[in-house]
Design a protein around this motif. Structure first.
Motif, mmCIF file in Angstrom:
data_model
loop_
_atom_site.group_PDB
_atom_site.id
_atom_site.type_symbol
_atom_site.label_atom_id
_atom_site.label_comp_id
_atom_site.label_asym_id
_atom_site.label_seq_id
_atom_site.Cartn_x
_atom_site.Cartn_y
_atom_site.Cartn_z
ATOM 1 N N ARG A 9 3.406 -39.232 11.032
ATOM 2 C CA ARG A 9 2.666 -39.172 9.769
ATOM 3 C C ARG A 9 1.266 -38.608 10.001
ATOM 4 N NH1 ARG A 9 0.049 -43.697 7.514
ATOM 5 N NH2 ARG A 9 1.613 -45.050 8.469
ATOM 6 N N ALA A 10 0.620 -39.032 11.083
ATOM 7 C CA ALA A 10 -0.709 -38.502 11.406
ATOM 8 C C ALA A 10 -0.641 -36.992 11.607
ATOM 9 C CB ALA A 10 -1.266 -39.191 12.657
ATOM 10 N N GLU A 11 0.399 -36.524 12.281
ATOM 11 C CA GLU A 11 0.565 -35.083 12.487
ATOM 12 C C GLU A 11 0.673 -34.359 11.143
ATOM 13 O OE1 GLU A 11 3.735 -31.920 14.486
ATOM 14 O OE2 GLU A 11 4.177 -34.062 14.543
ATOM 15 N N ARG A 12 1.483 -34.901 10.232
ATOM 16 C CA ARG A 12 1.618 -34.274 8.906
ATOM 17 C C ARG A 12 0.285 -34.261 8.165
ATOM 18 N NH1 ARG A 12 6.316 -37.494 9.099
ATOM 19 N NH2 ARG A 12 5.417 -39.008 7.651
ATOM 20 N N GLU A 13 -0.469 -35.350 8.281
ATOM 21 C CA GLU A 13 -1.753 -35.426 7.585
ATOM 22 C C GLU A 13 -2.775 -34.466 8.188
ATOM 23 O OE1 GLU A 13 -3.109 -39.393 6.796
ATOM 24 O OE2 GLU A 13 -1.158 -39.980 5.987
ATOM 25 N N VAL A 14 -2.712 -34.255 9.490
ATOM 26 C CA VAL A 14 -3.580 -33.259 10.119
ATOM 27 C C VAL A 14 -3.225 -31.868 9.593
ATOM 28 C CG1 VAL A 14 -4.066 -32.077 12.312
ATOM 29 C CG2 VAL A 14 -4.181 -34.570 12.186
ATOM 30 N N LEU A 15 -1.945 -31.593 9.432
ATOM 31 C CA LEU A 15 -1.537 -30.288 8.903
ATOM 32 C C LEU A 15 -2.009 -30.102 7.465
ATOM 33 C CD1 LEU A 15 2.030 -30.117 10.459
ATOM 34 C CD2 LEU A 15 0.010 -28.794 11.150
ATOM 35 N N VAL A 16 -1.960 -31.162 6.671
ATOM 36 C CA VAL A 16 -2.486 -31.094 5.301
ATOM 37 C C VAL A 16 -3.993 -30.819 5.349
ATOM 38 C CG1 VAL A 16 -2.946 -32.422 3.202
ATOM 39 C CG2 VAL A 16 -0.680 -32.511 4.250
ATOM 40 N N ALA A 17 -4.696 -31.544 6.207
ATOM 41 C CA ALA A 17 -6.145 -31.350 6.340
ATOM 42 C C ALA A 17 -6.460 -29.923 6.764
ATOM 43 C CB ALA A 17 -6.729 -32.350 7.331
ATOM 44 N N ALA A 18 -5.654 -29.368 7.662
ATOM 45 C CA ALA A 18 -5.872 -28.001 8.143
ATOM 46 C C ALA A 18 -5.685 -26.981 7.028
ATOM 47 C CB ALA A 18 -4.942 -27.701 9.308
ATOM 48 N N GLY A 19 -4.910 -27.332 6.012
ATOM 49 C CA GLY A 19 -4.749 -26.449 4.868
ATOM 50 C C GLY A 19 -5.944 -26.462 3.935
ATOM 51 N N GLU A 20 -6.805 -27.462 4.092
ATOM 52 C CA GLU A 20 -7.981 -27.620 3.221
ATOM 53 C C GLU A 20 -9.290 -27.234 3.904
ATOM 54 O OE1 GLU A 20 -7.938 -29.013 -0.019
ATOM 55 O OE2 GLU A 20 -5.753 -28.883 0.068
ATOM 56 N N ALA A 21 -9.360 -27.435 5.214
ATOM 57 C CA ALA A 21 -10.607 -27.184 5.945
ATOM 58 C C ALA A 21 -10.252 -26.822 7.381
ATOM 59 C CB ALA A 21 -11.486 -28.437 5.925
ATOM 60 N N PRO A 22 -11.114 -26.100 8.070
ATOM 61 C CA PRO A 22 -10.830 -25.773 9.474
ATOM 62 C C PRO A 22 -10.736 -27.043 10.334
ATOM 63 C CG PRO A 22 -12.645 -24.435 8.622
ATOM 64 C CD PRO A 22 -12.366 -25.495 7.601
ATOM 65 N N VAL A 23 -9.652 -27.139 11.080
ATOM 66 C CA VAL A 23 -9.389 -28.286 11.957
ATOM 67 C C VAL A 23 -8.972 -27.739 13.318
ATOM 68 C CG1 VAL A 23 -7.772 -30.213 12.327
ATOM 69 C CG2 VAL A 23 -8.706 -29.816 10.055
ATOM 70 N N ASN A 24 -9.354 -28.415 14.368
ATOM 71 C CA ASN A 24 -8.930 -28.031 15.712
ATOM 72 C C ASN A 24 -7.411 -27.854 15.718
ATOM 73 O OD1 ASN A 24 -8.241 -27.873 18.434
ATOM 74 N ND2 ASN A 24 -9.418 -29.655 19.051
ATOM 75 N N PRO A 25 -6.912 -26.656 16.014
ATOM 76 C CA PRO A 25 -5.459 -26.434 15.980
ATOM 77 C C PRO A 25 -4.692 -27.271 16.995
ATOM 78 C CG PRO A 25 -6.612 -24.481 16.792
ATOM 79 C CD PRO A 25 -7.660 -25.445 16.343
#
Length: 194
Positions: free
Chosen positions: A141-157
């Motif tokens: 779930r955390a992985e999915r939420e990181v992917l959602v966050a990456a769609g909204e703002a730059p996140v460490n890939p």
């Protein structure tokens, strides 16, 4: 009294009242809604870290506990990483490739002694294995939420990559915990209840 250089933070008061209106601060001090996907992502990483703490509080094989202690610290690093806007060019605390490589090495090392899988494993067995399976699902779930966050703002890939490898490792460690406890893995038997 000034903070020591290697002291990451000093909290003199836990409540601040600054979030009462539904906002919080990112690591750089910028204010965002508590509904910001980055807050959700690092909140779930914190939940995962807490579940690993529960596993470590119960009887857990020593080799598994040693890896989980390292992972807990890395998850705090990951939460810090997610709380800072990503530019890709700074030297702040970040999850980097060596952390992912270490998870892969752990997967290979622990999986080597396990029997080949011939069915899907049901969550359960020893208390530590069951806890590791819960942690694995929260990690996904955390992985999915990181992917959602990456769609909204730059996140460490590498944040999502790290969590992807960690979920694999948690599955393997659950199998190791059952083997160490002498408990047969509960296996899925399709249609067994019909």
């Amino acid at each position: 009294m000034p903070r020591d250089r290697d002291e990451p933070v000093r909290l003199t008061r836990i409540y601040t009242r600054s979030g009462d209106a539904g906002e919080t601060s990112l690591g750089d001090g910028s204010r965002v809604s508590k509904l910001d996907p980055r807050i959700g992502a690092y909140g779930t990483v914190d939940e995962l870290n807490s579940l690993i703490g529960v596993v470590l509080a119960a009887p857990c094989p020593d080799p598994v506990a040693q890896v989980l202690a390292r992972v807990q610290n890395e998850l705090f690093d990951l939460g810090a990483d997610l709380s800072l806007p990503w530019s890709g060019e700074d030297d702040r605390l970040r999850i980097a490739q060596p952390s992912v490589d270490a998870l892969e090495a752990d997967c290979d090392r622990f999986n080597e002694s396990l029997p080949e899988l011939r069915s899907f494993v049901l969550p359960g067995g020893t208390a530590s294995a069951a806890g590791l399976h819960v942690a694995r699902t929260v990690c996904r779930r955390a992985e999915r939420e990181v992917l959602v966050a990456a769609g909204e703002a730059p996140v460490n890939p590498l944040a999502a990559v790290y969590l992807n490898r960690l979920s694999d490792l948690l599955f393997i460690l659950a199998r190791v915990a059952n083997a160490a406890g002498g408990v047969a893995e509960p296996l899925w038997r399709p249609g067994a209840t019909r």
